[in-house]
Enzyme design. Structure first.
Site, PDB file in Angstrom:
ATOM      1  N   LYS A 137       0.872  -1.176   0.000  1.00 44.68           N
ATOM      2  CA  LYS A 137       0.000   0.000   0.000  1.00 44.68           C
ATOM      3  C   LYS A 137       0.909   1.226   0.000  1.00 44.68           C
ATOM      4  CE  LYS A 137      -3.892   2.031   2.589  1.00 44.68           C
ATOM      5  NZ  LYS A 137      -4.865   1.820   3.693  1.00 44.68           N
ATOM      6  N   SER A 154     -10.178  -0.333   6.935  1.00 42.50           N
ATOM      7  CA  SER A 154      -9.607  -0.272   5.584  1.00 42.50           C
ATOM      8  C   SER A 154      -8.931  -1.532   5.072  1.00 42.50           C
ATOM      9  CB  SER A 154      -8.613   0.879   5.490  1.00 42.50           C
ATOM     10  OG  SER A 154      -9.327   2.075   5.324  1.00 42.50           O
ATOM     11  N   SER A 208      -9.864   2.019   2.715  1.00 45.46           N
ATOM     12  CA  SER A 208      -8.965   2.775   1.872  1.00 45.46           C
ATOM     13  C   SER A 208      -7.932   1.915   1.149  1.00 45.46           C
ATOM     14  CB  SER A 208      -8.241   3.822   2.731  1.00 45.46           C
ATOM     15  OG  SER A 208      -7.399   3.178   3.675  1.00 45.46           O
TER      16      SER A 208
HETATM   17  N1  GLN Z   1     -13.308   4.523   6.298  1.00 46.88           N
HETATM   18  C1  GLN Z   1     -12.654   4.937   7.506  1.00 46.88           C
HETATM   19  C2  GLN Z   1     -12.211   6.371   7.372  1.00 46.88           C
HETATM   20  O1  GLN Z   1     -12.441   6.935   6.373  1.00 46.88           O
HETATM   21  C3  GLN Z   1     -11.506   4.041   7.826  1.00 46.88           C
HETATM   22  C4  GLN Z   1     -10.340   4.254   6.969  1.00 46.88           C
HETATM   23  C5  GLN Z   1      -9.173   3.405   7.353  1.00 46.88           C
HETATM   24  O2  GLN Z   1      -9.339   2.372   8.002  1.00 46.88           O
HETATM   25  N2  GLN Z   1      -7.991   3.855   6.987  1.00 46.88           N
HETATM   26  O3  GLN Z   1     -11.644   6.923   8.245  1.00 46.88           O
END
Ligand code: GLN
Length: 485
Positions: free
Chosen positions: A77, A176, A152
């Protein structure tokens, strides 16, 4: 057909010299290149370095040397720092940022012999649930390219789903890893907070962020995680407890496992098709000798509001470092220092990141700190206590990973609250710091559904074991979208 093999099988065939790493890297790079216009899963493809690393891996294997993953292609990532290869975090702010050092996760996987093929697309600074906030454009779901892959870690999940890679790193602050794993029909594990080093992993919300993996199978996840996890003196939140061999004991019987069905997760928002898949998965566990009972986490409904105070608060502080002076984007011809800050940040950050920074700055400001931030921290304690009570009674908690299957690109971007509610089943595990997984458990109208499993602190092995036994009985994790089969 090499791309259909699991990571575990590729590692074994490389060791047995039935495959060469160069041949493998070439085959995957070709798939990556061909998929790019369709899926946009990668931000950087590092073919040259990959082929050099692969040929070094082949040489090591020929000498009878090498680690557990020698020659196995992986991707990172794009928030894990890689010396010499840019690390963008999906943001214009870091579009040209090249880190002078490797993240611990990157160096550990390299030491175990894995070969990096590229850096994966992601929501900007990991803020998102759909991979639509990336400066480098949205990632598309390999099951249907009109749909989101989840976020994400959408690039990581889409790449593994389309078998552009057998495994990839990912991070989970509020879902995410599990959420995109569920929407893409692959396996993802978020370990216990502190299990995997955050050194060199670009920070979003430091008390929640945790690195993990996405792979096709639980066995693959066990193999990769074993190499990544463990104490790191360079991360003060990394926990100094030994890493068990996650791969050993995966086949042991499940007889007697006590499963708690998360009562509050079967709410009105859960799509009936998703619910059907989850209940069918639980029936498989019952057949394997597990005992299922309902368990309640009474404060769980507070997790989304608490998270969307704590996470923005921490991000507003973490992202203060992007000031146009030391890191990343700098505006052209600033008039003075204030202008430099203002314009560099205005130009460098996208809308979602700005929204979070503003929310975070607000909840931390004098006068509102007690009302919001402190209150959210208290709620967090209540949620952690709910989990503690539940784990006094059961070994593993199970429920859906997401309320629905993948949705259309653009469907939720106009309304941030609707988007935030997509994390409703994943966020609580981050607030409590406990490990959690998503495992493919069926299809709802042709789209994958994820079963979520949550364990007590440091029970990664228990989760991987349960997931592996389930995967011996089912083949959902081996399904590949037709176009990429
Ligand atoms: N969807 C959540 C956010 O927008 C979690 C994102 C994540 O786990 N990085 O914060």
């Amino acid at each position: 057909m090499i791309h259909r093999h699991t990571l575990a099988r590729l590692a074994a065939e490389l060791r047995a010299r039935k495959l060469s790493s160069v041949e493998l890297a070439r085959a995957y790079l070709e798939r990556i290149q061909a998929s790019q216009p369709l899926l946009n899963a990668f931000i950087s493809i590092t073919a040259e370095q990959a082929l050099a690393a692969a040929s070094a891996a082949d040489a090591a294997l020929a000498r009878g040397e090498g680690g557990a993953l020698t020659g196995v292609p992986i991707g990172h990532k794009d928030l894990f720092c890689t010396a010499g290869v840019r690390t963008t975090c999906g943001s214009r702010m870091l579009e040209n940022f090249v880190s002078p050092y490797d993240a611990t996760v990157v160096s550990r996987l390299r030491a175990s012999g894995a070969v990096m093929l590229g850096k994966l697309n992601m929501d900007e600074f990991a803020m998102g649930s759909s991979n639509e906030t990336s400066y480098f454009g949205p990632v598309r779901n390999p099951w249907n390219t009109d749909l989101v892959p989840g976020g994400s870690s959408g690039g990581s999940a889409a790449a593994v789903c389309a078998r552009l890679l057998p495994g990839a790193t990912a991070t989970d602050t509020g879902g995410s890893i599990r959420q995109p794993a569920a929407l893409c029909g692959i396996t993802g594990i978020k370990p216990t907070y502190g299990r995997v080093s955050r050194y060199g992993m670009i920070a979003f919300a430091s008390s929640l962020d945790q690195g993990g993996v996405v792979t096709a199978s639980a066995e693959d996840a066990a193999l990769m995680l074993r190499e990544m996890a463990g104490f790191d003196p360079r991360d003060s939140t990394s926990v100094d407890t030994p890493v068990p061999d996650y791969v050993a004991g995966l086949d042991a019987p499940l007889e007697g496992l006590k499963i708690g069905l998360l009562k509050e997760f079967f709410d009105a928002g859960l799509d009936p098709d998703n619910e059907r898949c989850i209940r069918e998965a639980l029936a498989v566990f019952t057949r394997l000798g597990a005992k299922v009972r309902e368990v309640s986490l009474p404060n769980i409904s507070l997790s989304v509001p608490a998270y969307y105070v704590v996470a923005p608060a921490e991000c507003s502080s973490n992202l203060a470092r992007y000031d146009g002076v030391r890191f990343g984007h700098r505006c052209k011809e600033p008039r003075d220092l204030t202008d430099l800050y203002k314009r560099s940040r205005s130009e460098g950050f996208g809308a979602e990141v700005k929204r979070r920074i503003m929310t975070g700055t607000y909840v931390l400001s004098a006068g509102y700190y007690d009302a919001y931030y402190l209150k959210a921290q208290r709620v967090r304690q209540l949620i952690a206590a709910d989990f503690q009570r539940a784990f006094a009674e059961v070994d593993v908690l199970m429920g859906p990973a997401t309320p629905t299957a993948a949705f259309a690109i653009g469907a939720k971007t106009a309304d941030p609250i609707t988007m935030y509610l997509n994390d409703i089943y994943t966020i609580s595990a981050n607030l409590a710091g406990v490990p959690a997984m998503s495992v493919p458990c069926g299809f709802a109208q042709g789209l994958p559904v994820g079963l979520q499993m949550i364990g007590p602190h440091f029970a990664e092995q228990r989760l991987l074991h349960a997931a592996h036994r389930y995967q011996l009985e089912t083949d959902w994790h081996l399904r590949i979208p037709e176009r990429f089969a």
